[in-house]
Scaffold this motif. Structure first.
Motif, PDB file in Angstrom:
ATOM      1  N   GLY A  79      10.734  -1.384   4.808  1.00  0.00           N
ATOM      2  CA  GLY A  79       9.302  -1.598   4.806  1.00  0.00           C
ATOM      3  C   GLY A  79       8.710  -2.517   3.515  1.00  0.00           C
ATOM      4  O   GLY A  79       7.829  -2.386   2.886  1.00  0.00           O
ATOM      5  N   CYS A  82       1.442  -2.738  -4.144  1.00  0.00           N
ATOM      6  CA  CYS A  82       2.106  -1.502  -4.789  1.00  0.00           C
ATOM      7  C   CYS A  82       2.036  -1.485  -6.238  1.00  0.00           C
ATOM      8  O   CYS A  82       2.820  -0.720  -7.051  1.00  0.00           O
ATOM      9  CB  CYS A  82       3.690  -1.645  -4.355  1.00  0.00           C
ATOM     10  SG  CYS A  82       3.936  -0.780  -2.593  1.00  0.00           S
ATOM     11  N   ASP A 121      -2.629   3.409   1.488  1.00  0.00           N
ATOM     12  CA  ASP A 121      -2.190   3.890   2.705  1.00  0.00           C
ATOM     13  C   ASP A 121      -2.997   5.042   3.141  1.00  0.00           C
ATOM     14  O   ASP A 121      -4.199   5.255   2.875  1.00  0.00           O
ATOM     15  CB  ASP A 121      -0.476   3.999   2.566  1.00  0.00           C
ATOM     16  CG  ASP A 121      -0.074   4.823   1.579  1.00  0.00           C
ATOM     17  OD1 ASP A 121      -0.991   5.232   0.620  1.00  0.00           O
ATOM     18  OD2 ASP A 121       0.983   5.272   1.448  1.00  0.00           O
ATOM     19  N   ALA A 122      -2.208   5.981   3.659  1.00  0.00           N
ATOM     20  CA  ALA A 122      -2.799   7.140   4.360  1.00  0.00           C
ATOM     21  C   ALA A 122      -3.954   7.887   3.424  1.00  0.00           C
ATOM     22  O   ALA A 122      -3.351   8.163   2.169  1.00  0.00           O
ATOM     23  CB  ALA A 122      -1.904   8.120   4.938  1.00  0.00           C
ATOM     24  N   ASP A 179      -2.579  10.584   1.321  1.00  0.00           N
ATOM     25  CA  ASP A 179      -1.423  10.417   0.419  1.00  0.00           C
ATOM     26  C   ASP A 179      -2.071  10.187  -0.729  1.00  0.00           C
ATOM     27  O   ASP A 179      -2.902   9.285  -1.160  1.00  0.00           O
ATOM     28  CB  ASP A 179      -0.455   9.157   1.151  1.00  0.00           C
ATOM     29  CG  ASP A 179       0.380   8.881  -0.007  1.00  0.00           C
ATOM     30  OD1 ASP A 179       0.747   9.295  -0.978  1.00  0.00           O
ATOM     31  OD2 ASP A 179       0.910   7.484   0.412  1.00  0.00           O
ATOM     32  N   ASP A 225       4.927   5.937  -5.120  1.00  0.00           N
ATOM     33  CA  ASP A 225       4.701   5.960  -3.724  1.00  0.00           C
ATOM     34  C   ASP A 225       5.954   5.564  -2.919  1.00  0.00           C
ATOM     35  O   ASP A 225       6.616   4.364  -3.287  1.00  0.00           O
ATOM     36  CB  ASP A 225       3.720   5.034  -3.181  1.00  0.00           C
ATOM     37  CG  ASP A 225       3.177   5.368  -1.626  1.00  0.00           C
ATOM     38  OD1 ASP A 225       3.849   5.454  -0.908  1.00  0.00           O
ATOM     39  OD2 ASP A 225       1.819   5.168  -1.707  1.00  0.00           O
ATOM     40  N   GLY A 250       6.446   4.665  -0.108  1.00  0.00           N
ATOM     41  CA  GLY A 250       6.444   3.447   0.612  1.00  0.00           C
ATOM     42  C   GLY A 250       6.625   2.105  -0.180  1.00  0.00           C
ATOM     43  O   GLY A 250       6.485   1.015   0.777  1.00  0.00           O
ATOM     44  N   CYS A 251       6.474   2.132  -1.412  1.00  0.00           N
ATOM     45  CA  CYS A 251       6.680   1.056  -2.081  1.00  0.00           C
ATOM     46  C   CYS A 251       8.339   0.814  -2.567  1.00  0.00           C
ATOM     47  O   CYS A 251       8.664   1.614  -3.196  1.00  0.00           O
ATOM     48  CB  CYS A 251       6.001   1.108  -3.239  1.00  0.00           C
ATOM     49  SG  CYS A 251       4.206   1.386  -3.119  1.00  0.00           S
ATOM     50  N   THR A 274       2.758  -3.758   0.882  1.00  0.00           N
ATOM     51  CA  THR A 274       2.370  -2.586   1.513  1.00  0.00           C
ATOM     52  C   THR A 274       3.005  -1.375   0.964  1.00  0.00           C
ATOM     53  O   THR A 274       3.785  -1.255   0.399  1.00  0.00           O
ATOM     54  CB  THR A 274       2.827  -2.727   2.913  1.00  0.00           C
ATOM     55  OG1 THR A 274       2.419  -1.634   3.829  1.00  0.00           O
ATOM     56  CG2 THR A 274       4.268  -2.966   3.230  1.00  0.00           C
ATOM     57  N   GLU A 275       1.994  -0.219   1.234  1.00  0.00           N
ATOM     58  CA  GLU A 275       2.489   1.049   0.764  1.00  0.00           C
ATOM     59  C   GLU A 275       3.018   1.944   1.965  1.00  0.00           C
ATOM     60  O   GLU A 275       3.287   3.070   1.815  1.00  0.00           O
ATOM     61  CB  GLU A 275       1.337   1.888  -0.009  1.00  0.00           C
ATOM     62  CG  GLU A 275       1.056   1.166  -1.115  1.00  0.00           C
ATOM     63  CD  GLU A 275      -0.001   2.011  -2.212  1.00  0.00           C
ATOM     64  OE1 GLU A 275      -0.558   3.217  -1.358  1.00  0.00           O
ATOM     65  OE2 GLU A 275      -0.309   2.039  -3.231  1.00  0.00           O
ATOM     66  N   GLU A 276       3.260   1.003   3.099  1.00  0.00           N
ATOM     67  CA  GLU A 276       3.721   1.781   4.097  1.00  0.00           C
ATOM     68  C   GLU A 276       5.165   1.745   4.017  1.00  0.00           C
ATOM     69  O   GLU A 276       5.828   0.803   3.930  1.00  0.00           O
ATOM     70  CB  GLU A 276       3.096   1.133   5.356  1.00  0.00           C
ATOM     71  CG  GLU A 276       1.671   1.334   5.566  1.00  0.00           C
ATOM     72  CD  GLU A 276       1.257   2.746   5.848  1.00  0.00           C
ATOM     73  OE1 GLU A 276       2.184   3.415   6.444  1.00  0.00           O
ATOM     74  OE2 GLU A 276      -0.201   2.945   5.700  1.00  0.00           O
ATOM     75  N   SER A 322      10.777   1.471   9.266  1.00  0.00           N
ATOM     76  CA  SER A 322      11.603   2.202   9.931  1.00  0.00           C
ATOM     77  C   SER A 322      12.915   2.686   9.676  1.00  0.00           C
ATOM     78  O   SER A 322      13.093   3.433  10.414  1.00  0.00           O
ATOM     79  CB  SER A 322      11.534   1.339  11.376  1.00  0.00           C
ATOM     80  OG  SER A 322      12.579   0.255  11.252  1.00  0.00           O
TER      81      SER A 322
END
Length: 489
Positions: free
Chosen positions: A141, A155, A162-163, A166, A174, A176-177, A184-186, A189
């Motif tokens: 990610g 980030c 993001d969400a 969150d 985070d 996601g970072c 992106t903080e998402e 996969s």
């Protein structure tokens, strides 16, 4: 009979229902989409076809860089190419990725490369690779921010991007970072893929020693190369492990190693050849060790001569040369015509004055030397510089004491010669002292020769051997017990 019929009818109905559900998944359900894995192929190594397992490249110690050309494709759950436009992070196992390069500018960033249309082509620079080594690609990610842009990366901008639910903001809070420059903080996969192994040889003993003062494989689990032409032979069985020498590396040195086993290894003796050796490599105060070793001893063949090499005789020039001594670390060495320092005794030294029974620099009596104390530190340093002074605290703690030929000096440890009392023979000459060479990075006298058994100490005092024995015979004893601490467990 009726009950059995009802059970069979129920089972038939359940089977029919399951079949209908499966049919729906295959025909009417939505097909699985997205990235499931990555297909990774190493196409060239240093500009040539990848090496074969029969002709592997030498183990890389981390002092050279190899270039692997690769191709990566994103795959969906059905194994088809997926239209993935994102960044994957590259790694090799074992070893390390230095950086990645690609023909198109901006595609490769650090250890990462961007796939376009599900494909990436580039080259990765790797080091410290050995044995069967694979190239890994993983979607974590990570979206590297434009380094020429004016906006701060997502980030590290102080906002929640993001969400809505969150509440975690920026790196590292985070999850996601991936990094502070992630845009992106998402999260990714975390789909991954690995190449077929690239063939490198397993590290030899000399590779693990590294050709210097430290191993290049610190804290790594390593299998040592024991296959021909390597010939790894046990030279000492100790109370805390065993020492080996690779006879194939005698011309270059660095071919000796200590395996720290915590106790005496089972069913082993000097002269054994190992056909398998593995463990975790680390540095213990400058001394390279193989911890938690696993090993297999080659079957003994009757009539085979003991292959243990003769010890290297040390002179003053070698002892003063740190690199020369590193080449011999854990190997069999010998000093000849030396005597125990004349000033070697338990009484405290005063004003850096030493006497036959007065070489103790623990002036406070707390059992150790405080080098921050001007008096104790000065005393210990003065004794270290004096060939005729052997500091008492080191002997009482570890059994080490100093021997000298009048100019050069080195420490020895003769605790394995139980009938010999070094303090009652201070100033006395020792014809020869043989043993394994150990390094300890503290202090100015870093090297100690540890006698393996009474055969290694030759002198005219009680407990000593009368003459030097060949390495084919010296300290060759019966095998250690299968369970050497059976009476205590």
């Amino acid at each position: 009979m009726r009950a059995r019929a009802r059970r069979w009818a129920g089972l038939a109905a359940l089977t029919a229902t399951a079949a209908t559900a499966l049919a729906g998944c295959g025909s009417e359900g939505e097909p699985l989409r997205g990235v499931s894995s990555f297909w990774v192929k190493v196409e060239k190594v240093n500009g040539e076809a990848p090496p074969s397992a029969d002709e592997p490249l030498p183990a890389n110690r981390g002092d050279t860089v190899d270039t692997w050309d690769f191709r990566i494709e994103a795959r969906d759950p059905a194994g088809r190419r997926a239209p993935f436009d994102g960044v994957v992070r590259l790694s090799v196992e074992p070893g390390a990725v230095i950086d990645v390069e690609a023909a198109e500018e901006g595609v490769a960033v650090g250890r990462n490369i961007r796939l376009r249309g599900g494909v990436a082509v580039g080259a990765v620079h790797v080091t410290a690779v050995y044995g069967p080594t694979r190239l890994w690609a993983e979607d974590i990610g990570y979206q590297p921010a434009d380094r020429d842009g004016r906006d701060r990366p997502v980030c590290s901008n102080g906002a929640n991007d993001d969400a809505p639910g969150d509440v975690l903001i920026d790196f590292p809070a985070d999850p996601g970072c991936a990094f502070a420059d992630d845009d992106t903080e998402e999260g990714g996969s975390f789909s991954a893929g690995a190449s077929k192994p690239v063939a490198y040889a397993l590290p030899r003993v000399a590779d693990v020693q590294g050709g210097g003062s430290a191993t290049p494989y610190a804290f790594e689990g390593i299998q040592i190369n024991t296959a021909a032409p390597q010939q790894v032979v046990v030279t000492r069985v100790a109370s805390d492990g065993f020492y080996v020498t690779d006879l194939a590396g005698q011309d270059t040195g660095f071919n000796h190693l200590f395996a720290f086993n915590f106790n005496t290894p089972a069913n082993m003796r000097v002269c054994d050849r190992l056909e398998y050796l593995a463990g975790t490599v680390n540095e213990f105060f400058g001394f390279t060790e193989l911890s938690f070793p696993s090993y297999e001893i080659a079957p003994f063949q009757e009539g085979t001569a003991c292959p243990v090499p003769e010890p290297r005789v040390l002179d003053g020039r070698t002892i003063a040369d740190a690199t020369a001594m590193e080449r011999l670390e854990s190997g069999l060495v010998r000093v000849e015509g030396v005597h125990i320092s004349k000033n070697f005794g338990p009484k405290p030294a005063r004003d850096n004055v030493f006497a036959p029974d007065q070489s103790n620099c623990d002036l406070s009596g707390d059992g150790q030397i405080d080098f921050e104390s001007p008096a104790e530190g000065s005393c210990a340093n003065a004794c270290s510089r004096d060939p005729e002074c052997s500091e008492w605290t080191g002997y009482s703690a570890r059994g080490n004491y100093k021997v000298t030929d009048g100019s050069s000096m080195i420490q020895i440890q003769t605790g394995t010669v139980s009938d010999f009392d070094p303090t009652s023979h201070r100033g006395r000459e020792l014809d020869a002292v043989t043993g394994t060479l150990r390094n300890f990075s503290g202090g100015s006298l870093n090297w100690t020769i540890e006698a393996r058994c009474p055969d290694d100490l030759v002198c005219d005092a009680p407990g000593c051997a009368p003459a030097v024995k060949s390495s084919k015979e010296a300290c060759v004893r019966m095998r250690s017990l299968d369970d050497n601490d059976a009476e205590t467990n």
